[in-house]
Design a protein around this motif. Structure first.
Motif, PDB file in Angstrom:
ATOM      1  N   ALA A 245      43.587  31.315  64.198  1.00 42.28           N
ATOM      2  CA  ALA A 245      42.939  32.339  65.448  1.00 42.28           C
ATOM      3  C   ALA A 245      42.025  33.920  65.348  1.00 42.28           C
ATOM      4  O   ALA A 245      40.947  33.796  65.171  1.00 42.28           O
ATOM      5  CB  ALA A 245      43.773  33.034  66.276  1.00 42.28           C
ATOM      6  N   GLY A 246      43.187  34.030  64.175  1.00 46.54           N
ATOM      7  CA  GLY A 246      42.613  35.287  63.237  1.00 46.54           C
ATOM      8  C   GLY A 246      41.208  35.114  62.782  1.00 46.54           C
ATOM      9  O   GLY A 246      39.985  35.878  63.112  1.00 46.54           O
ATOM     10  N   ALA A 247      40.693  34.180  61.812  1.00 49.16           N
ATOM     11  CA  ALA A 247      39.403  33.983  61.058  1.00 49.16           C
ATOM     12  C   ALA A 247      38.109  33.547  61.988  1.00 49.16           C
ATOM     13  O   ALA A 247      37.585  33.897  62.283  1.00 49.16           O
ATOM     14  CB  ALA A 247      39.610  32.536  60.431  1.00 49.16           C
ATOM     15  N   ALA A 248      38.890  33.180  63.814  1.00 49.09           N
ATOM     16  CA  ALA A 248      37.810  32.986  64.095  1.00 49.09           C
ATOM     17  C   ALA A 248      37.620  33.862  65.108  1.00 49.09           C
ATOM     18  O   ALA A 248      35.941  34.582  65.166  1.00 49.09           O
ATOM     19  CB  ALA A 248      38.588  32.016  65.372  1.00 49.09           C
TER      20      ALA A 248
ATOM     21  N   ASN B 147      36.393  23.740  66.732  1.00 48.90           N
ATOM     22  CA  ASN B 147      36.919  23.412  65.813  1.00 48.90           C
ATOM     23  C   ASN B 147      37.973  24.473  65.603  1.00 48.90           C
ATOM     24  O   ASN B 147      39.132  23.757  64.528  1.00 48.90           O
ATOM     25  CB  ASN B 147      35.989  23.919  64.374  1.00 48.90           C
ATOM     26  N   VAL B 148      38.665  24.634  66.726  1.00 51.39           N
ATOM     27  CA  VAL B 148      39.591  26.425  66.829  1.00 51.39           C
ATOM     28  C   VAL B 148      40.523  24.890  67.383  1.00 51.39           C
ATOM     29  O   VAL B 148      41.449  24.760  66.814  1.00 51.39           O
ATOM     30  CB  VAL B 148      39.312  26.834  67.438  1.00 51.39           C
ATOM     31  N   ALA B 149      39.886  24.668  68.870  1.00 48.60           N
ATOM     32  CA  ALA B 149      40.436  24.011  69.117  1.00 48.60           C
ATOM     33  C   ALA B 149      40.962  22.859  68.630  1.00 48.60           C
ATOM     34  O   ALA B 149      42.756  22.479  68.731  1.00 48.60           O
ATOM     35  CB  ALA B 149      39.756  22.841  70.513  1.00 48.60           C
ATOM     36  N   ALA B 150      40.222  22.496  67.557  1.00 49.24           N
ATOM     37  CA  ALA B 150      41.458  20.518  67.093  1.00 49.24           C
ATOM     38  C   ALA B 150      42.000  21.440  65.835  1.00 49.24           C
ATOM     39  O   ALA B 150      43.108  20.663  65.835  1.00 49.24           O
ATOM     40  CB  ALA B 150      39.613  20.304  66.420  1.00 49.24           C
TER      41      ALA B 150
ATOM     42  N   PRO C   7      26.061  27.523  57.572  1.00 51.65           N
ATOM     43  CA  PRO C   7      25.805  29.152  58.051  1.00 51.65           C
ATOM     44  C   PRO C   7      27.069  29.729  58.282  1.00 51.65           C
ATOM     45  O   PRO C   7      27.316  29.648  57.840  1.00 51.65           O
ATOM     46  CB  PRO C   7      25.273  28.563  58.901  1.00 51.65           C
ATOM     47  N   GLY C   8      26.652  31.216  56.882  1.00 52.36           N
ATOM     48  CA  GLY C   8      27.636  31.686  57.377  1.00 52.36           C
ATOM     49  C   GLY C   8      29.042  32.495  57.652  1.00 52.36           C
ATOM     50  O   GLY C   8      30.101  31.787  57.279  1.00 52.36           O
ATOM     51  N   ALA C   9      28.720  32.492  58.948  1.00 54.48           N
ATOM     52  CA  ALA C   9      30.188  32.401  59.545  1.00 54.48           C
ATOM     53  C   ALA C   9      31.289  32.083  59.553  1.00 54.48           C
ATOM     54  O   ALA C   9      31.869  31.458  59.078  1.00 54.48           O
ATOM     55  CB  ALA C   9      29.786  33.785  61.126  1.00 54.48           C
ATOM     56  N   SER C  10      29.792  30.245  60.083  1.00 58.08           N
ATOM     57  CA  SER C  10      30.913  29.211  60.181  1.00 58.08           C
ATOM     58  C   SER C  10      31.424  29.133  58.253  1.00 58.08           C
ATOM     59  O   SER C  10      33.337  28.233  58.890  1.00 58.08           O
ATOM     60  CB  SER C  10      30.204  28.107  60.487  1.00 58.08           C
ATOM     61  N   SER C  11      30.846  28.343  58.114  1.00 54.31           N
ATOM     62  CA  SER C  11      30.793  28.890  56.214  1.00 54.31           C
ATOM     63  C   SER C  11      32.268  29.372  55.887  1.00 54.31           C
ATOM     64  O   SER C  11      33.066  29.040  55.250  1.00 54.31           O
ATOM     65  CB  SER C  11      29.943  29.052  55.417  1.00 54.31           C
ATOM     66  N   ALA C  12      32.676  30.537  56.461  1.00 50.06           N
ATOM     67  CA  ALA C  12      33.143  31.875  55.773  1.00 50.06           C
ATOM     68  C   ALA C  12      34.727  31.209  56.460  1.00 50.06           C
ATOM     69  O   ALA C  12      35.819  31.289  55.828  1.00 50.06           O
ATOM     70  CB  ALA C  12      33.356  32.799  56.233  1.00 50.06           C
ATOM     71  N   PHE C  13      34.301  30.565  58.005  1.00 50.78           N
ATOM     72  CA  PHE C  13      35.472  30.003  58.584  1.00 50.78           C
ATOM     73  C   PHE C  13      36.159  28.863  57.792  1.00 50.78           C
ATOM     74  O   PHE C  13      37.337  28.698  57.093  1.00 50.78           O
ATOM     75  CB  PHE C  13      35.313  29.728  60.222  1.00 50.78           C
ATOM     76  N   LEU C  14      35.298  27.908  57.547  1.00 46.88           N
ATOM     77  CA  LEU C  14      35.807  26.915  57.065  1.00 46.88           C
ATOM     78  C   LEU C  14      36.289  27.322  55.820  1.00 46.88           C
ATOM     79  O   LEU C  14      37.401  26.232  54.855  1.00 46.88           O
ATOM     80  CB  LEU C  14      34.383  25.752  56.047  1.00 46.88           C
ATOM     81  N   ASN C  15      35.847  27.506  54.555  1.00 48.93           N
ATOM     82  CA  ASN C  15      36.376  28.172  53.822  1.00 48.93           C
ATOM     83  C   ASN C  15      37.833  28.278  53.910  1.00 48.93           C
ATOM     84  O   ASN C  15      38.578  28.410  53.120  1.00 48.93           O
ATOM     85  CB  ASN C  15      36.073  29.069  52.953  1.00 48.93           C
ATOM     86  N   ALA C  16      37.673  29.850  54.765  1.00 49.57           N
ATOM     87  CA  ALA C  16      39.645  30.428  54.806  1.00 49.57           C
ATOM     88  C   ALA C  16      40.276  29.396  55.311  1.00 49.57           C
ATOM     89  O   ALA C  16      41.348  29.722  55.134  1.00 49.57           O
ATOM     90  CB  ALA C  16      38.623  31.941  55.856  1.00 49.57           C
TER      91      ALA C  16
ATOM     92  N   ALA D 199      42.971  33.607  53.001  1.00 47.26           N
ATOM     93  CA  ALA D 199      42.006  33.520  54.443  1.00 47.26           C
ATOM     94  C   ALA D 199      41.116  34.850  54.461  1.00 47.26           C
ATOM     95  O   ALA D 199      39.919  35.281  54.715  1.00 47.26           O
ATOM     96  CB  ALA D 199      42.965  33.162  55.105  1.00 47.26           C
ATOM     97  N   THR D 200      41.650  36.165  54.037  1.00 44.87           N
ATOM     98  CA  THR D 200      41.801  37.563  54.295  1.00 44.87           C
ATOM     99  C   THR D 200      40.623  37.704  52.837  1.00 44.87           C
ATOM    100  O   THR D 200      39.430  37.763  53.371  1.00 44.87           O
ATOM    101  CB  THR D 200      42.272  38.535  54.296  1.00 44.87           C
ATOM    102  N   TYR D 201      40.978  37.837  51.979  1.00 40.46           N
ATOM    103  CA  TYR D 201      39.024  38.318  50.809  1.00 40.46           C
ATOM    104  C   TYR D 201      37.988  36.914  50.753  1.00 40.46           C
ATOM    105  O   TYR D 201      37.140  37.466  50.322  1.00 40.46           O
ATOM    106  CB  TYR D 201      40.315  38.503  49.124  1.00 40.46           C
ATOM    107  N   GLN D 202      38.830  35.970  50.991  1.00 44.37           N
ATOM    108  CA  GLN D 202      37.477  34.601  50.784  1.00 44.37           C
ATOM    109  C   GLN D 202      36.577  35.132  52.013  1.00 44.37           C
ATOM    110  O   GLN D 202      35.253  34.378  51.589  1.00 44.37           O
ATOM    111  CB  GLN D 202      38.521  33.296  50.668  1.00 44.37           C
ATOM    112  N   MET D 203      37.280  35.389  53.185  1.00 44.71           N
ATOM    113  CA  MET D 203      36.989  35.651  53.792  1.00 44.71           C
ATOM    114  C   MET D 203      35.750  37.080  54.246  1.00 44.71           C
ATOM    115  O   MET D 203      34.134  36.818  54.285  1.00 44.71           O
ATOM    116  CB  MET D 203      37.340  36.150  55.021  1.00 44.71           C
ATOM    117  N   ALA D 204      36.051  37.724  53.482  1.00 44.18           N
ATOM    118  CA  ALA D 204      35.815  38.686  53.569  1.00 44.18           C
ATOM    119  C   ALA D 204      34.504  38.974  52.272  1.00 44.18           C
ATOM    120  O   ALA D 204      33.193  38.905  52.478  1.00 44.18           O
ATOM    121  CB  ALA D 204      36.268  40.140  52.624  1.00 44.18           C
ATOM    122  N   LEU D 205      34.429  38.365  51.465  1.00 46.52           N
ATOM    123  CA  LEU D 205      33.723  37.562  50.565  1.00 46.52           C
ATOM    124  C   LEU D 205      32.472  36.712  50.478  1.00 46.52           C
ATOM    125  O   LEU D 205      30.958  37.121  50.377  1.00 46.52           O
ATOM    126  CB  LEU D 205      34.327  36.558  48.710  1.00 46.52           C
ATOM    127  N   PHE D 206      32.791  35.956  51.591  1.00 45.79           N
ATOM    128  CA  PHE D 206      31.528  35.340  52.362  1.00 45.79           C
ATOM    129  C   PHE D 206      30.895  35.665  52.831  1.00 45.79           C
ATOM    130  O   PHE D 206      29.466  35.579  53.243  1.00 45.79           O
ATOM    131  CB  PHE D 206      32.224  33.658  52.923  1.00 45.79           C
TER     132      PHE D 206
END
Lengths: 175, 622, 258, 381
Positions: free
Chosen positions: B83-86, B114-117, B233-242, B340-347
């Motif tokens: 939920a936080g990453a989303a 993705n969040v639901a799944a 794409p960026g935001a989704s990628s950050a979510f996937l990564n984190a 999750a916090t820093y990888q998302m920030a980096l992405f």
């Protein structure tokens, strides 16, 4: 002192060549401008004059000529042959021997920079030393370095008191 | 309705909402609000989860088994991360970035799916619902990766092949469990596992580890992730990564650690080499830590570099959890949170750079610090966290993992962890140098800072990383809940960190001293000296030469060539070649079958039939 | 040959300094500084004099006497002086001998890149009056016309002891707050720039914005701007001013791959 | 809301290749010289030598001065090894003027030349070690050289620029007792050499770094005009002292040191061997000087009104860098009509360096330059 027979033999094959010994292990050869590349080629191929020691340029301003001197050395014969060529001062164009002796590239570039002689076929005629020099080629005899300096630079005003004392007494460097 | 039902309802509402009015410019902000509400709901459930578990009304019956969902501490922890990453991803995408993206509705929808799944996966109540969640996550992630098309598509395809193979392994494992126990429930599996033969144990552990390991890109199944995640794409990628990449870790923790139990794994011995199944897994984690990190070192694309690090960091988490002590488990779980916090920030920071300059190629950037200072700050915070240095939170979790390895006497694993960290530090310097330091390119003279709608979530994530680095107790409170649910030993901790018998860490002191030291330097430099005077970037040390804009100076390419020359030959890709070999084999056999199927090449069939008949006749005649 | 260090005549160039000091130029003398500032400056000078870095730039033949000065036998590090590779971090620019015009450009560039306070030592007779090369078309004759020089060492070439002596003298000067020649570059930039332009042409410029720095550090004086600095402004902004690639055009063939 | 201008990434040149200015202000460069290198990663794909930072126009200002005044000018052409400059100039003048150098002066000149060679090589060892990061060796080399400079100071009155060798001989005779002091110093040097061996020549780091660095074959070296120790390091036993002997070198017993590697290590080893040979020659010179007496200079006319006969001469000398040539033309006047200096490094520092650098790595630039013992002032003149 005499010219070794092997060298004489080679020199005789070429027209318009004068050779005379010029000291221990030194031979001076005067050659017409068009004959020089062939001479260097022959010396290199037949007698092992593979080492181009230097190319010197002399500005004979009164004759209106540049003299180019190619000093080649043979490791086999232990002999230095200086090939003298005279070319017209104007336009001052000659042919490069870079294809025969690779070191010629540097010397020709240097002569171009210092005397303004252009060498056709040289790998580079770019400036190397005087990249920001805009005056005439400085090694030409008609360039007076002392006059140039007087016009360009200011001299330090250097008169210590003790020198002034001497000058008052009538001595010093000015008198 | 329980809190879990609320969560599912939120997710369903969001999917429906995005489907009908996702094209609206405000859809992003609305989605962000819903994710925020989800996050609040999860946090509100913390107290309840700590005691037991929250059941869901969702469920159905199959083969006489009741399949259902319920949220325990572990599921809660991962639900919170999801939920936080989303929330941050949708915040980032809500503003200018989302407007500049083509097909933003699809992206909103895919994020919601993705969040639901993932919520369905992490709150699965038994093995079958786990598998359902698993498949949903795989497909949702695939859709997210493939959505952009272009180079992302083959990468997503590659992911899908791995994921399907992994899912088949998991399904096989579940079927075996069902065949043995006649149930899908975790507790029956746990009860039966102890009594199984060692061969069966190996089979099950292998099937589950391989299946789940694919998703978390454990070596040697690590090849798909970098390519697949970096092109999204960026935001989704950050979510996937984190977060998405951590689903594999979740499932591994759930099945291998919680259900099977670490002691059971430790009892499985590998013949000849003296390693147990647990030790083997730890070594796999160790190699996952080191090798992808050094692959990351050689990347020239910022996103590739980061995703390779994501793979490597997964190794740290698994290693920490597998150590099994209170410190190790907490370290592993904390690393999931911190990562999750820093990888998302980096992405997000890299995405901001792409947004402004159009590229993330490290060879085509440089000197952006003067143009994008806040992005630089975020990236700096992120890489400090990624490298595991104080004052960011990455240091805390890595310290705990190191400490637990030291305590458990795993000296070689500790060395691997250090080597991995060394590689991380080297490569993140490359990242920040090539993007922000060095010389600004003339084409980037007009580049401006990213808008606040993008900078704010980035800085917020960096801020979380900093605050949880300064007061790790805040994040450790969260991991406690998951740890209790895992049945791992408890870790006593305070606000500033942990105190063990053999060494303690108090980040309040560490960070405060650091800040005082930096503050002292800042006072000297900013207040005691002259005010600074900025000079032209071409007014630079060049051995006394005059620089002109035409001279390519102060750029960098092939960072650490000496190191690359030493370790480069090890990366001639034996695994890549193996993968290529399998791929080629599949291609050829596929072509063959397709050829036979499609081509009505009568002479061939006739020939074959004749040969067979002749052979039969001759054989029969003899 | 004397090896005695000569105090440079740090002359206020009268011709470029109309009206003398005053008008908006924060005076360098101790009187106008506050007592607190003076204590801080004295303390800073005291510390500074004990840790000096010489820019590692071997400009001329004098460079041959630097290794002995630095290494075991004479050991300059005893007095807190050691070479430094980049101008930004260096305090002392030691001009080791004659400067050809090509080098002089680099020296001026390096000097401007150094951060104040910075000190220039002229090493050898060539920096004083041209020395051996007084009639050479290629070397400059007086260093203090182009950059403000703190001290000179006479001789060709001066011995390591002379170098040490001048460094000790410099330390003494810094400690006493006397080594302020570098401020003269800001205050009378027009004078120095004019001399530089006489050698290098009216288009001469460097990437350093000296006038801006002079304003920033409070050394802007009536001699900072003048007829010569106006030529800089005509040449355009600093980025456009950087057109001179001093290299032969052939230097590097081939473009960067795109 | 304006959409930001996003530069097209295709217009951005990747920084796969970039330039680096190696010098003139660089601690790794030998003198005031510059090499501009184009790098790909850390591998050099192109190198352009850039000189002229030390140009003083010697050849021009020598035309402006009397024959005798130029004696003070010539040693400045190559700072680390000035004696061969004086010797070449003096010998070229002697060749034009037909001057006979007294035997004692010839031996003194040999002594000075070889002492200068030792100095220059010690200096190069130090520099070469420093380019590999071994600073102790630099300290030792420079300090050892300084003791030789004391000897020079005693003989000539100056540490660096001696202005000692004049056409027709040397300026003055050796001071009392200096030969003994030289012998003592040679003993000290010989005692130091094993320490140099241990610290530098047998050092695994040095051997590893220098092996194969800047390698050239004998054929290439001959074609490129390489001379001196750099040529001998490729296995060609060529030495002006042997091939084109001058002074009393025919009577001197010494070996031509050769190596076969052709790389930086071989060049260093040749120089090491030459120090040993130079010590041997100095010993012979000392022995000879104890026996040979007589004047140290031939009779010259009033030097301020000294017209040399018209003519030209090319004098070659083996300096520590290689073959040094002085071509002097006289038109019968009180000043030279033309002086051309063929600096020994003019090949090594420009054309050869540019060729050797391509393909090597950035950290080897300084080492290659020092191993070639390129002396920028004699390139620029």
């Amino acid at each position: 002192m005499s010219i070794p027979a092997r060298l004489n033999e080679v020199l005789n094959e070429l027209p318009a060549i004068q050779a005379r010994p010029a000291g221990a292990r030194r031979v001076r050869v005067d050659v017409a401008p068009q004959g020089l590349p062939a001479l260097l080629e022959l010396l290199k191929g037949r007698l092992g004059f593979i080492h181009l020691s230097a190319i010197s340029c002399v500005d004979w301003i009164e004759d209106g000529q540049f003299e180019l001197v190619y000093h080649v050395w043979s490791h086999e014969m232990k002999l230095l042959v200086s090939c003298h060529v005279r070319i017209a001062r104007e336009p001052g164009v000659y042919v490069s021997v870079h294809d025969i002796h690779e070191p010629a590239g540097f010397f020709e570039r240097d002569i171009h920079e210092m005397f303004g002689v252009h060498f056709d076929g040289a790998p580079s005629m770019e400036k190397f030393i005087l990249t920001s020099w805009e005056g005439p080629p400085p090694m030409r005899k008609d360039f007076n370095t002392r006059k140039h300096v007087e016009e360009t630079f200011e001299w330090v005003d250097y008169r210590p008191d003790w020198l002034k004392d001497i000058e008052r007494k009538g001595g010093g460097i000015e008198s | 309705m329980s809190e879990l039902d609320f969560l599912f309802a939120f997710a369903a509402v969001l999917i429906a909402g995005v489907m009908c009015c996702g094209r609206d410019g405000r859809a992003g902000w609305a989605a962000m609000a819903v994710y925020g509400a989800m996050l609040v709901a999860v946090m509100a459930a913390a107290g309840k989860v700590a005691g037991g578990s929250i059941p869901s009304a969702l469920g159905f019956s199959v083969l006489g088994h009741k399949i259902g969902w319920r949220m325990d501490g572990l599921g809660w922890f991962f639900s919170m991360l999801t939920a936080g990453a989303a929330f941050f991803a949708s915040w980032y995408a809500a503003g200018e970035w989302g407007r500049a993206q083509p097909g933003m509705k699809t992206q909103h929808l895919l994020l919601a799916l993705n969040v639901a799944a993932m919520l369905l996966l992490v709150n699965a109540g038994d093995l079958l619902s786990l598998f359902i969640g698993w498949e949903l996550v795989s497909w949702a992630a695939f859709a997210m990766m493939a959505q952009k098309g272009g180079p992302a598509q083959p990468a997503a395809m590659r992911y899908m092949i791995y994921a399907l193979a992994g899912a088949m392994a998991v399904l096989a494992g579940i079927m075996i469990v069902h065949a043995v126990t006649g149930s899908f429930a975790y507790k029956d599996f746990a009860a039966a596992f102890g009594a199984m033969s060692s061969g069966m144990k190996w089979l099950l552990a292998g099937l589950f580890a391989a299946g789940f390991g694919v998703k978390m890109a454990l070596m040697p199944f690590h090849l798909w992730q970098a390519a697949a995640y970096s092109e999204t794409p960026g935001a989704s990628s950050a979510f996937l990564n984190a977060v998405s990449a951590r689903m594999g870790l979740f499932a591994l923790i759930l099945v291998l650690v919680k259900v099977m139990g670490l002691s059971a794994l430790a009892g499985l011995h590998v013949p000849l080499i003296g390693l147990s199944a647990k030790g083997l897994l730890m070594w796999i984690a160790a190699f996952t830590m080191v090798i992808p990190t050094f692959i990351a070192l050689m990347q020239t694309d910022a996103r590739m570099l980061l995703t390779w690090h994501g793979i490597g960091q997964g190794g740290y988490m698994l290693l920490g959890v597998l150590v099994g002590t209170g410190l190790g488990t907490a370290g592993g779980l904390l690393h999931v949170f911190n990562y999750a916090t820093y990888q998302m920030a980096l992405f997000l920071a890299v995405t901001a750079v792409i947004h402004r300059t159009g590229t993330s190629d490290l060879d085509r950037l440089g000197g952006l610090i003067t143009r994008m200072p806040w992005t630089y700050v975020t990236l700096l915070m992120g890489i400090i966290g990624l490298a595991g240095l104080p004052p960011m939170n990455g240091f805390v979790s890595k310290w705990m993992i190191y400490r637990s390895l030291l305590d458990s006497g795993s000296a070689f694993l500790l060395i691997f962890a250090f080597v991995g960290t060394l590689g991380t530090i080297l490569s993140v310097y490359k990242l920040i140098h090539n993007i922000f330091l060095g010389r600004l390119r003339p084409q980037h003279e007009g580049v401006r800072e990213a808008p606040w709608s993008m900078v704010a979530p980035m800085l917020a994530l960096g801020g979380i990383g900093f605050v949880t680095g300064w007061f790790p107790g805040l994040a450790l409170n969260l991991t406690d809940i998951a740890q209790a649910a895992m049945g791992a030993p408890e870790l006593p901790h305070g606000l500033g960190g942990v105190a063990t018998a053999r060494g303690s860490l108090n980040m309040i002191w560490v960070v405060s001293i650091l800040l005082v030291a930096i503050g002292f330097g800042a006072i000297v430099f900013y207040f005691l000296g002259n005010r600074r005077y900025e000079v032209n970037q071409l007014n630079n040390y060049a051995g006394g030469h005059f620089l002109s804009p035409q001279v390519p100076y102060q750029f960098s390419h092939e960072f650490y060539p000496g190191l690359a020359r030493v370790i480069g030959p090890w990366y001639r890709g034996s695994i890549v070649r193996a993968e290529q070999g399998i791929g080629t084999l599949l291609d050829v056999s596929g072509d063959l079958w397709r050829g036979i199927y499609h081509l009505a090449w009568t002479p061939l069939y006739l020939l074959a039939a004749t040969v067979i008949a002749l052979g039969w006749a001759i054989m029969g005649g003899m | 040959m004397t090896d005695k260090p000569l105090k440079s005549h740090v002359r206020p160039p009268q011709d470029t300094m109309p009206g003398g000091a005053g008008q908006g130029c924060p005076a360098p003398d101790a009187q106008t500084r506050s007592i607190w500032r003076r204590i801080m400056d004295d303390f800073a000078d005291h510390c500074r004099a004990r840790s000096l870095f010489v820019l590692h730039y071997c400009t001329g033949c004098g460079a041959i006497e630097l290794p002995p000065t630095i290494t075991s036998r004479f050991d300059m590090e005893r007095v807190g002086i050691t070479p430094m590779v980049t101008p930004r971090q260096a305090d002392i620019l030691l001009i080791t001998g004659y400067l050809s015009l090509k080098t002089l450009k680099r020296v001026i560039l390096s000097y401007e890149q150094m951060q104040g306070p910075k000190y220039v030592l002229g090493f050898g007779s060539c920096t004083i009056n041209g020395g051996m090369y007084w009639n050479s078309y290629a070397t400059m004759k007086r260093l203090d016309q182009y950059i403000p020089t703190d001290l000179f060492i006479a001789g060709c070439m001066p011995r390591p002891e002379a170098v040490q002596q001048v460094l000790l003298k410099l330390i003494e000067d810094i400690d006493a707050g006397r080594a302020n020649a570098w401020q003269d570059y800001y205050r009378n930039y027009d004078f120095y720039l004019g001399n530089q332009q006489r050698l290098f042409g009216a288009g001469w410029n460097t990437p350093t914005d000296v006038i801006g720095e002079a304003r920033h550090y409070g050394y802007y004086g009536p001699g900072t701007e003048g007829e010569h600095t106006r030529l800089l402004a005509e040449g355009g902004g600093s980025a456009a001013r950087l057109a001179h690639a001093e290299y032969p055009s052939t230097a590097l063939t081939g473009r960067i791959k795109s | 809301m304006t959409t930001p201008q996003v530069p097209d990434p295709a217009t951005l040149a990747p920084s796969e290749e970039y330039d680096l200015y190696f010098g003139p202000n660089h601690p790794g460069i030998e003198g005031n010289y510059s090499v501009r290198v184009r790098l790909k990663g850390d591998v050099i794909c192109q190198a352009v030598a850039d000189g002229g930072y030390l140009h003083r126009g010697f050849e021009k200002i020598m035309e402006d001065r009397l024959w005798v005044q130029n004696i003070a000018l010539v040693p400045r052409i190559c700072v680390p090894d000035p004696v061969p400059m004086e010797e070449s100039y003096a010998r070229a003048v002697e060749m034009i003027g037909g001057l006979e150098v007294p035997l004692r002066a010839q031996w003194i000149r040999v002594l000075m030349l070889e002492l200068s060679r030792i100095c220059a090589h010690l200096f190069t060892f130090g520099g070469n070690a420093a380019t590999i990061g071994l600073y102790t060796n630099m300290f030792w080399g420079v300090t050892m050289r300084d003791l030789f400079l004391d000897i020079f100071e005693e003989i000539t009155g100056a540490r660096i620029y001696h202005i000692y060798i004049t056409p027709g001989g040397v300026r003055r005779d050796l001071p009392e007792g200096v030969l003994e002091r030289i012998e003592a110093l040679l003993v000290e040097l010989e005692e130091r050499m094993p320490q140099f061996e241990d610290l530098f020549f047998n050092n695994a780091v040095v051997i590893d770094r220098a092996t194969g660095t800047g390698r050239m074959s004998a054929e290439e070296a001959l074609a490129w005009g390489v001379t001196g120790p750099n040529l001998r390091a490729t296995g060609v036993a060529s030495d002006v002292r042997r091939d084109d002997p001058y002074l009393v070198y025919p009577q001197v017993d010494f070996d031509i040191v050769t190596e076969t590697g052709g790389d930086a290590l071989a060049r260093m080893m040749v120089r090491k061997g030459e120090v040993v040979q130079a010590v041997k020659i100095v010993r012979q010179a000392i022995a000879a000087l104890r026996k040979v007496g007589g004047p140290v200079r031939c009779e010259l006319p009033n030097p301020l009104a000294w017209d040399l006969p018209a003519g030209d001469a090319y004098a070659r000398t083996e300096s520590s860098k290689g073959e040094l040539g002085f071509y002097i033309v006289s038109n019968g006047g009180p000043r030279p009509y033309r002086v051309h200096v063929r600096g020994a490094s003019s090949m090594h520092a420009v054309q050869v360096l540019e060729k050797l650098l391509v393909g090597s790595r950035i950290e080897d630039v300084a080492q290659i330059m020092f191993s070639l013992d390129a002396c920028p002032p004699e390139v620029d003149r």
